[in-house]
Design a protein around this motif. Structure first.
Motif, mmCIF file in Angstrom:
data_model
loop_
_atom_site.group_PDB
_atom_site.id
_atom_site.type_symbol
_atom_site.label_atom_id
_atom_site.label_comp_id
_atom_site.label_asym_id
_atom_site.label_seq_id
_atom_site.Cartn_x
_atom_site.Cartn_y
_atom_site.Cartn_z
ATOM 1 N N PRO A 152 6.731 18.206 -2.705
ATOM 2 C CA PRO A 152 6.112 19.172 -1.796
ATOM 3 C C PRO A 152 6.553 18.979 -0.345
ATOM 4 C CG PRO A 152 4.486 18.307 -3.314
ATOM 5 C CD PRO A 152 5.721 17.482 -3.507
ATOM 6 N N THR A 160 -1.072 23.380 -5.977
ATOM 7 C CA THR A 160 -0.375 23.416 -7.255
ATOM 8 C C THR A 160 1.090 23.769 -7.038
ATOM 9 O OG1 THR A 160 -0.486 24.310 -9.504
ATOM 10 C CG2 THR A 160 -0.894 25.856 -7.702
ATOM 11 N N SER A 161 1.825 23.872 -8.113
ATOM 12 C CA SER A 161 3.239 24.240 -8.015
ATOM 13 C C SER A 161 3.378 25.748 -7.836
ATOM 14 C CB SER A 161 3.981 23.816 -9.285
ATOM 15 O OG SER A 161 3.535 24.589 -10.394
ATOM 16 N N HIS A 194 -0.467 17.597 -7.989
ATOM 17 C CA HIS A 194 -0.628 19.035 -8.146
ATOM 18 C C HIS A 194 -1.370 19.380 -9.438
ATOM 19 C CE1 HIS A 194 2.693 20.869 -5.354
ATOM 20 N NE2 HIS A 194 1.578 20.536 -4.712
ATOM 21 N N THR A 215 7.106 20.424 -5.888
ATOM 22 C CA THR A 215 5.940 19.909 -6.604
ATOM 23 C C THR A 215 6.102 18.421 -6.848
ATOM 24 O OG1 THR A 215 4.524 20.121 -8.569
ATOM 25 C CG2 THR A 215 6.890 20.472 -8.884
ATOM 26 N N ALA A 222 0.587 26.637 -2.756
ATOM 27 C CA ALA A 222 1.708 26.065 -3.509
ATOM 28 C C ALA A 222 2.628 25.350 -2.530
ATOM 29 C CB ALA A 222 2.465 27.153 -4.262
ATOM 30 N N ASP A 223 3.563 24.588 -3.058
ATOM 31 C CA ASP A 223 4.659 23.973 -2.292
ATOM 32 C C ASP A 223 4.251 22.775 -1.439
ATOM 33 O OD1 ASP A 223 6.077 26.258 -3.221
ATOM 34 O OD2 ASP A 223 5.524 27.363 -1.407
ATOM 35 N N CYS A 260 0.664 19.868 -0.240
ATOM 36 C CA CYS A 260 -0.611 19.280 -0.662
ATOM 37 C C CYS A 260 -1.375 18.840 0.582
ATOM 38 C CB CYS A 260 -0.400 18.104 -1.611
ATOM 39 S SG CYS A 260 0.118 16.568 -0.809
#
Length: 398
Positions: free
Chosen positions: A80, A322-323, A295, A118, A346-347, A349
């Protein structure tokens, strides 16, 4: 150290300057580790790509490699970054941060690293028992070694990238079966009931890391199986945060079996579990719930969707990480969740993004890894189970 004829040619520059430089660095690491030769790898996963973590120096290193024509020799993926590549305007990211993060992703992409962004490549890549890989995300390294039975050291991000370019890794450390044997037995049987009933596997992971350090532990008495993916993920991620090991042998989960006769043993009781948990139970005035370190899988996201479908809107903001693949899979649910005060990213965290800019400095999480790193960054953190965190979000504290 023995080198294959093709490796000699690479070092001589017959495959380009960048590949020669990459292999030269890998050889130096191998020599320092006492490796007798290199091993070909099947896959690489590169961590440390958030601009928040690597700054201008890391960006310059990556762009320099790309300008030299560096290209990966094996399939490679990336960890990420510092924000959601679509929703970054909502994350309190400055334009300078945004531009430099995209430059990092572009430099890696130009070298052939897929922008998966991810930390859970083990959910998507075809990695099997015995495969040699070069992974540098701690939770992914631990999952690959401990659950799949693949072979990887806990490499740093730059080394994993150089291994991806050269297609080789030092045949040392956890690439060798002789280094995968247990050095410490951690027995949770006395505490198994409280861990199982309260689902405190992330706390067990924090304990494992603190006790084992760099040693390979054999963990007994937790009652986990290979089907308990969520709990195994949380346990291993937490262990990798407080410890430096790259392999945790778990009874009934790990495919490898080794004799532990004569190995030092530590027994864990409920009191110790509670003591470690208390270290991450700050009093919060109004924390934001952050889930997804590692994720969240598609199944985990669907479970959260189901929870809010039954309970209605969250009274406290919830952030899910998440992814991109999972994000795209849930489609129209994203907007429905947003209307319920639940935001999906996404991408990125909560650990590698500028969390305080869009979520504040008080957080509730079910991740021992996130709790460990966020607390170190100055956040006030309450570590709860997934069930407790969701109940907190809807005002039904357990």
């Amino acid at each position: 150290m023995y080198l294959e004829p093709e490796e000699e040619k690479i070092l001589d520059g017959e495959y380009g300057e960048a590949k020669a430089l990459a292999l030269k660095a890998v050889v130096r690491v191998a020599e320092a580790a006492g490796a007798q030769r290199l091993v070909r790898i099947k896959h690489a996963h590169v961590s440390g790509i958030s601009y928040k973590n690597i700054g201008d120096e890391g960006l310059e290193f990556l762009e320099g490699l790309a300008r030299r024509g560096a290209r990966v020799s094996v399939p490679a993926t990336m960890n990420p970054g510092g924000f959601d590549t679509v929703l970054w305007p909502y994350m309190g990211v400055s334009r300078d941060f945004m531009e430099k993060q995209f430059r990092i992703i572009k430099a890696l992409s130009d070298m052939g690293v897929r922008p998966t962004l991810t930390c859970t490549p083990y959910l998507y890549e075809n990695i099997q028992f015995g495969d040699h890989v070069a992974w540098s995300e701690s939770n992914a390294v631990l999952y690959a070694n401990s659950v799949i039975g693949a072979r990887t050291n806990r490499d740093g991000g730059p080394l994993a990238l150089l291994e991806a370019i050269s297609g080789r890794a030092p045949l040392a450390g956890l690439h060798l079966d002789s280094n995968r044997r247990p050095q410490l037995v951690i027995d949770f049987r006395e505490a198994s009931q409280i861990i199982r009933e309260k689902s405190l596997y992330q706390v067990a992971g924090l304990l494992i890391g603190k006790l084992a350090g760099d040693k390979v532990p054999l963990v007994k008495g937790l009652g986990l199986t290979r089907e308990d993916v969520r709990d195994v993920k949380l346990l291993l991620a937490a262990a990798g945060a407080t410890g430096g090991m790259g392999l945790v042998l778990i009874d009934n989960v790990s495919p490898e079996r080794y004799d532990s006769t004569g190995v030092e043993k530590v027994s864990i009781d409920p009191v110790l579990v509670k003591e470690v948990h208390e270290e991450y139970r700050d009093d919060l005035s109004d924390g934001v719930v952050v889930l997804g370190c590692p994720h969240l899988s598609l199944e985990e996201v669907l479970d959260v969707i189901s929870f809010f479908s039954e309970r209605g809107s969250a009274k406290r903001r919830v952030m899910l990480y998440t992814s991109r693949q999972v994000y795209d899979s849930i489609g129209g649910y994203v907007e429905k969740l947003r209307k319920k005060n639940v935001f999906v990213f996404a991408d990125t965290c909560m650990v590698v993004s500028p969390l305080s800019g869009y979520a504040g400095e008080e957080v509730v999480t079910d991740s021992g890894k996130a709790a460990f790193y966020l607390k170190a960054q100055g956040y006030r953190v309450a570590l709860k189970t997934r069930r407790e965190a969701l109940a907190y979000a809807v005002g039904e504290e357990e």
